[in-house]
Design a protein around this motif. Structure first.
Motif, PDB file in Angstrom:
ATOM      1  N   PRO A 290      46.689 -10.973 -13.404  1.00 37.58           N
ATOM      2  CA  PRO A 290      48.815 -10.648 -13.315  1.00 37.58           C
ATOM      3  C   PRO A 290      49.695 -11.428 -12.941  1.00 37.58           C
ATOM      4  O   PRO A 290      48.803 -12.584 -12.066  1.00 37.58           O
ATOM      5  CB  PRO A 290      48.240  -9.281 -12.153  1.00 37.58           C
ATOM      6  CG  PRO A 290      47.039  -9.941 -11.318  1.00 37.58           C
ATOM      7  CD  PRO A 290      46.186 -10.639 -13.125  1.00 37.58           C
ATOM      8  N   SER A 291      50.612 -11.492 -13.304  1.00 40.75           N
ATOM      9  CA  SER A 291      51.538 -12.822 -12.771  1.00 40.75           C
ATOM     10  C   SER A 291      51.572 -12.766 -10.716  1.00 40.75           C
ATOM     11  O   SER A 291      51.197 -11.720 -10.065  1.00 40.75           O
ATOM     12  CB  SER A 291      53.403 -11.763 -12.756  1.00 40.75           C
ATOM     13  OG  SER A 291      52.980 -11.840 -13.935  1.00 40.75           O
TER      14      SER A 291
ATOM     15  N   ILE B  81      53.682 -11.677  -7.856  1.00 41.36           N
ATOM     16  CA  ILE B  81      53.983  -9.161  -7.114  1.00 41.36           C
ATOM     17  C   ILE B  81      52.164  -9.768  -6.414  1.00 41.36           C
ATOM     18  O   ILE B  81      51.144  -9.387  -6.274  1.00 41.36           O
ATOM     19  CB  ILE B  81      53.192  -8.738  -8.584  1.00 41.36           C
ATOM     20  CG1 ILE B  81      53.908  -9.120  -9.768  1.00 41.36           C
ATOM     21  CG2 ILE B  81      53.208  -7.229  -8.621  1.00 41.36           C
ATOM     22  CD1 ILE B  81      54.146  -8.119 -11.293  1.00 41.36           C
TER      23      ILE B  81
ATOM     24  N   SER C 116      46.642  -5.097 -16.966  1.00 46.38           N
ATOM     25  CA  SER C 116      46.833  -6.497 -17.233  1.00 46.38           C
ATOM     26  C   SER C 116      45.042  -6.544 -16.299  1.00 46.38           C
ATOM     27  O   SER C 116      44.619  -7.828 -16.115  1.00 46.38           O
ATOM     28  CB  SER C 116      47.765  -7.059 -15.756  1.00 46.38           C
ATOM     29  OG  SER C 116      47.488  -6.703 -14.944  1.00 46.38           O
TER      30      SER C 116
ATOM     31  N   THR D 255      42.954  -6.270  -8.643  1.00 48.77           N
ATOM     32  CA  THR D 255      43.339  -7.155  -9.061  1.00 48.77           C
ATOM     33  C   THR D 255      44.813  -8.064  -8.638  1.00 48.77           C
ATOM     34  O   THR D 255      44.846  -8.884  -8.488  1.00 48.77           O
ATOM     35  CB  THR D 255      43.513  -7.642 -10.536  1.00 48.77           C
ATOM     36  OG1 THR D 255      44.489  -6.245 -11.438  1.00 48.77           O
ATOM     37  CG2 THR D 255      42.533  -7.319 -11.176  1.00 48.77           C
ATOM     38  N   ILE D 256      46.017  -6.931  -8.088  1.00 49.14           N
ATOM     39  CA  ILE D 256      47.436  -7.865  -7.553  1.00 49.14           C
ATOM     40  C   ILE D 256      46.846  -7.697  -5.969  1.00 49.14           C
ATOM     41  O   ILE D 256      46.095  -6.864  -5.663  1.00 49.14           O
ATOM     42  CB  ILE D 256      48.427  -6.539  -8.234  1.00 49.14           C
ATOM     43  CG1 ILE D 256      48.509  -6.567  -9.633  1.00 49.14           C
ATOM     44  CG2 ILE D 256      49.138  -6.953  -7.561  1.00 49.14           C
ATOM     45  CD1 ILE D 256      49.744  -5.738 -10.594  1.00 49.14           C
TER      46      ILE D 256
ATOM     47  N   LYS E 299      58.534 -13.749  -4.196  1.00 51.34           N
ATOM     48  CA  LYS E 299      57.899 -12.414  -3.882  1.00 51.34           C
ATOM     49  C   LYS E 299      58.373 -10.608  -4.812  1.00 51.34           C
ATOM     50  O   LYS E 299      59.631 -10.411  -3.869  1.00 51.34           O
ATOM     51  CB  LYS E 299      57.042 -11.859  -3.666  1.00 51.34           C
ATOM     52  CG  LYS E 299      55.814 -12.989  -2.752  1.00 51.34           C
ATOM     53  CD  LYS E 299      54.913 -13.717  -4.393  1.00 51.34           C
ATOM     54  CE  LYS E 299      54.211 -14.922  -4.304  1.00 51.34           C
ATOM     55  NZ  LYS E 299      53.087 -14.596  -3.194  1.00 51.34           N
TER      56      LYS E 299
ATOM     57  N   GLU F 294      49.522   1.246  -7.803  1.00 47.06           N
ATOM     58  CA  GLU F 294      49.276  -0.213  -8.234  1.00 47.06           C
ATOM     59  C   GLU F 294      48.976  -0.068  -9.718  1.00 47.06           C
ATOM     60  O   GLU F 294      49.315  -0.897 -10.009  1.00 47.06           O
ATOM     61  CB  GLU F 294      47.989  -0.204  -8.139  1.00 47.06           C
ATOM     62  CG  GLU F 294      47.020  -1.724  -8.459  1.00 47.06           C
ATOM     63  CD  GLU F 294      45.734  -1.952  -8.067  1.00 47.06           C
ATOM     64  OE1 GLU F 294      45.015  -2.824  -8.079  1.00 47.06           O
ATOM     65  OE2 GLU F 294      45.038  -0.551  -7.827  1.00 47.06           O
TER      66      GLU F 294
ATOM     67  N   ALA G  84      52.932  -1.275 -10.575  1.00 46.49           N
ATOM     68  CA  ALA G  84      52.984  -2.729 -10.349  1.00 46.49           C
ATOM     69  C   ALA G  84      52.603  -2.790 -11.546  1.00 46.49           C
ATOM     70  O   ALA G  84      52.759  -3.944 -12.388  1.00 46.49           O
ATOM     71  CB  ALA G  84      52.345  -2.933  -9.395  1.00 46.49           C
ATOM     72  N   GLN G  85      50.796  -2.423 -12.485  1.00 49.67           N
ATOM     73  CA  GLN G  85      50.427  -2.729 -13.258  1.00 49.67           C
ATOM     74  C   GLN G  85      51.838  -2.386 -14.561  1.00 49.67           C
ATOM     75  O   GLN G  85      51.672  -3.072 -15.801  1.00 49.67           O
ATOM     76  CB  GLN G  85      49.282  -2.059 -14.087  1.00 49.67           C
ATOM     77  CG  GLN G  85      47.998  -2.345 -12.702  1.00 49.67           C
ATOM     78  CD  GLN G  85      47.050  -3.200 -13.082  1.00 49.67           C
ATOM     79  OE1 GLN G  85      47.733  -4.187 -14.883  1.00 49.67           O
ATOM     80  NE2 GLN G  85      46.020  -3.757 -13.030  1.00 49.67           N
TER      81      GLN G  85
ATOM     82  N   ASP H 150      54.594  -5.258 -14.719  1.00 44.28           N
ATOM     83  CA  ASP H 150      53.499  -6.466 -15.145  1.00 44.28           C
ATOM     84  C   ASP H 150      53.552  -6.501 -16.651  1.00 44.28           C
ATOM     85  O   ASP H 150      53.734  -7.172 -17.055  1.00 44.28           O
ATOM     86  CB  ASP H 150      52.430  -7.186 -14.622  1.00 44.28           C
ATOM     87  CG  ASP H 150      51.933  -8.535 -14.182  1.00 44.28           C
ATOM     88  OD1 ASP H 150      52.682  -8.821 -14.489  1.00 44.28           O
ATOM     89  OD2 ASP H 150      50.869  -8.130 -14.924  1.00 44.28           O
TER      90      ASP H 150
END
Length: 782
Positions: free
Chosen positions: A58-59, A62, A228, A233-234, A255, A285, A288-289, A292
């Motif tokens: 992931p980026s 974030i 991602s 993972t974030i 961020k 989440e 957020a995914q 991304d």
């Protein structure tokens, strides 16, 4: 009826018509399966497996602030006052966060709403979820005051809908980029955030309301998100850690911050489209995914049904035509190859071009065609094959009848051979059982596999109980002879290891422990052989009790005779020395020569008697040692002095090298001098005239080593294994003096009895070095 049907099929086949009929039926089956969604589950599984191949990091910009179980435990009253959220937003504003996605739906009106609105307005880069349908709330009044109060947040922040739609298997694959109620269309929560952070990228996802105003929830055509990674993972930080200041400002600088609920029972959870992964993600989440994925254009486009059907029909028709031109077995292979090509093509489109092409329907239809076509073709082929087979069976039956007669004869011959083998084995067993020695066979681990009757008589244990037991249980060393150098307990693996070393004899003398708790002195010899790729050992056990008793009597007799000889020899030697010292000058040359010969022979005979007495004491176990701290340097000097006359007579010179004048060991003075004089005389005897003997004393932390080196003729390879044997003498002695052949054997025993070790190395024609080691007194104390 069945025969008529088969006849018709054969006729159609001859005209090549039934192939086209099957293809038409196959195409109809394809459209039927497409309407019924029979392979929807399979398609979803394939899509999920493809998605795993697209997992990426992931980026890094974030981060998620989670209202987790820890936060609810520290702030147990829910819903929280709006001033908590206002504090978080002020904190992020001071930390210079790039954008904030506040994924919290505010359904109730509180007294802190204006404070929260002020924090939202102060930041200016906040996205909120669209408020729920007003009619579902219980806050309406006649003046619509509460509605206006709820809109306080929408008027100062960007809004996006957070609605997601899962498939029938409750897995989240597609996303609603735009949607709303009635004529009001909103971008998705993640897309609204993208409009704020990356407006140029957001232009790639236009508002479909410009083209379709149906008043219902709308979806971008075939928008499938590429996740991602898996859950967590974030980076995620706890809400209360941020609120209490336990998280520094710097972590949020530049961020993109998502704020939402992850606590148990709070908020929605979804299963992402990742094969083999069943852990759910929280709503925040998921958003957020999705953000991304939108940001990096990781959105797969599902191809339209027309394209999917066109691709499927082309593959189906081509595959069916190709299969019909080959044998059933080749057709199966071609069908499988076609299916593999379809899946590879679908994967390449998915991976390289972000297009999703489901091929499950076409693959299933090809399998159905393959089964039907190969079934009918195989039936016709099998019928022809059966006719041919019946003819061949008749021929083979005749051949088998003849072969059976031959086999019966061979079986009778084998039975005769087997009976002879049994007789031979019985005879061999009788011979083994009547041998004078015991015979046992053991494997590499020391397990007894076989034994003869003599072994049973030696151990006083039945053969049945001996088998499958360890050989270590039946033997021990002689305590009086072996306890000083090794354990009393016999260890087969250690013996085998020694037997593989150079110069080690294969015979071992042990005590056989018998079933009546008595012991029997035996001699063991081991022979190694390989059978069926397994290493085995044949062990011969010989009772040597009577032999040892006879040897003991012999040793005692020799010791008595030798002792009785030493007294008169000492007198004779003394008398000869007295004559030599008093009247030697008065004798003629012949008398002098005879007197010198008599003195030398008396010396040699006395040395021989002393060596024999020492040897007997060693063998009888009566040799005593007086151990006390001894300076090894002083011992070496005394030994050189005592051996001086003999060494000078042979015209050999001695050099002694040491870096320490005080080397203390635990030993017996007389025995140490005897060791050194034996080694010095041996070195002088094998040295050339005017040669050198070098003595080196070397110390380590715990051990001291004495080396006695001569530069004479050396020891031949043939004689090396017998250097320490009794009565062994090399034929290459340079000097005239001949020894007894007992000196090195006695020396080795004396060194080992004082906890030392002795060995040698030699190069034939270039000299020999004997060396022995003893532990230093300091190491003994440790």
């Amino acid at each position: 009826m069945l025969k008529k049907l088969l006849f018709c099929l054969q006729l159609l086949k001859a005209k090549k018509i039934y192939t086209f009929i099957l293809i038409i039926l196959t195409v109809c089956l394809y459209f039927l399966l497409s309407q019924l969604d029979v392979t929807e589950k399979l398609s979803n599984t394939i899509y999920d497996n493809f998605s795993v191949a697209n997992i990426r990091e992931p980026s890094p910009d974030i981060i998620i602030i989670a209202i987790d179980d820890k936060s609810l435990k520290e702030l147990p009253i829910w819903p929280w006052p709006r001033n908590y959220h206002a504090s978080i937003l002020d904190f992020l504003t001071q930390a210079k966060a790039r954008a904030i996605a506040l994924n919290i739906i505010f359904k109730e009106i509180t007294e802190n709403d204006e404070l929260l609105a002020s924090s939202i307005a102060a930041n200016g880069h906040i996205v909120l979820p669209v408020q729920p349908i007003i009619s579902e709330m219980n806050y309406l009044d006649d003046t619509n005051t509460n509605i206006n109060k709820l809109n306080i947040f929408s008027n100062i922040a960007n809004s996006g809908h957070v609605t997601v739609i899962t498939d029938k298997d409750s897995v989240l694959r597609s996303i609603n980029l735009w949607g709303g109620f009635g004529e009001t269309i909103y971008p998705s929560f993640a897309l609204q955030l993208l409009n704020m952070t990356d407006p140029n990228i957001a232009k790639n996802y236009p508002n479909p309301h410009l083209f379709n105003n149906t008043g219902a929830w709308l979806m971008s055509v075939g928008a499938l998100v590429q996740f991602s990674g898996y859950a967590n993972t974030i980076p995620i930080v706890s809400y209360t850690d941020v609120l209490s200041g336990r998280i520094p400002f710097t972590i949020f600088e530049n961020k993109i911050v998502f704020i939402g609920a992850t606590a148990t029972g709070l908020g929605d959870n979804y299963t992402p489209a990742l094969a083999g992964y069943y852990q759910q993600m929280s709503g925040v989440e998921i958003q957020a995914q999705i953000y991304d994925a939108l940001r990096h254009n990781k959105i797969n486009i599902a191809l339209s049904l027309n394209i999917v059907h066109g691709f499927g029909l082309i593959f189906i028709i081509l595959t069916c035509l190709i299969i019909s031109r080959f044998s059933p077995l080749a057709g199966v292979s071609l069908a499988l190859l076609s299916i593999i090509i379809q899946f590879l093509f679908s994967f390449i489109l998915f991976k390289g071009f972000s297009y999703w092409l489901p091929v499950s329907n076409s693959a299933l239809v090809i399998i159905c065609f393959m089964v039907i076509y190969t079934s009918f073709s195989s039936h016709i082929r099998l019928r022809d094959a059966n006719r041919l087979l019946e003819a061949r069976v008749s021929e083979r039956t005749q051949e088998l009848t003849t072969t059976n007669l031959v086999l019966e004869q061979e079986i009778n011959v084998r039975k005769t051979v087997a009976l002879k083998l049994i007789d031979s084995e019985l005879q061999l067993r009788i011979i083994l059982d009547n041998l004078y020695v015991g015979v046992i066979m053991i494997d590499e681990d020391g397990i007894i596999l076989a034994a003869n009757q003599t072994s049973s008589n030696i151990f006083l244990v039945p053969i049945v109980k001996i088998i499958n037991t360890k050989i270590d249980d039946y033997f021990s060393y002689e305590p009086e002879s072996e306890s000083s150098v090794q354990d009393i307990k016999f260890n087969f693996l250690r013996i085998i290891e020694k037997l593989t070393q150079e110069y080690i004899n294969t015979n071992v003398e042990l005590i056989a422990m018998r079933g009546d708790s008595t012991g029997l002195l035996v001699d063991l010899s081991f022979n190694r052989f390989i059978r069926e790729n397994k290493v085995l050992y044949a062990c011969l056990i010989r009772d040597i009790t009577q032999q040892r008793q006879a040897e003991k009597l012999t040793h005692e007799f020799v010791a008595t005779v030798s002792h009785e000889l030493r007294t008169p020899l000492t007198s004779i030697k003394g008398a000869l020395a007295l004559i030599k010292n008093s009247i030697l000058d008065k004798l003629d040359e012949r008398s002098k020569k005879m007197l010198n010969i008599a003195v030398r022979n008396s010396d040699r005979l006395l040395v021989l008697v002393n060596d024999i007495l020492d040897l007997q004491k060693i063998q009888l176990g009566t040799l005593t040692f007086t151990l006390h701290p001894v300076n090894l340097v002083s011992i070496i000097h005394q030994s050189i002095e005592l051996s001086g006359s003999y060494i000078n007579e042979l015209q050999v010179y001695v050099n002694f090298y040491t870096s320490d004048d005080n080397v203390m060991i635990m030993g017996d003075d007389n025995r140490l001098i005897q060791i050194m004089t034996n080694l010095l005389s041996n070195a002088a005897k094998f040295s050339y005239a005017n040669g050198m003997i070098d003595i080196y004393l070397e110390n380590s932390k715990t051990m001291t080593t004495v080396k006695v080196t001569d530069y004479g003729c050396g020891i031949s390879d043939e004689f090396k294994p017998r250097v320490f044997n009794k009565f062994s003498q090399a034929a290459e002695s340079i000097n005239r003096s001949k020894g007894t052949g007992l000196g090195l054997s006695i020396t080795k025993t004396l060194v080992e009895r004082m906890s030392g070790e002795i060995n040698f190395y030699s190069e034939y024609g270039h000299g020999t070095t004997f060396y022995f080691t003893f532990p230093l007194i300091e190491s003994l104390h440790e």
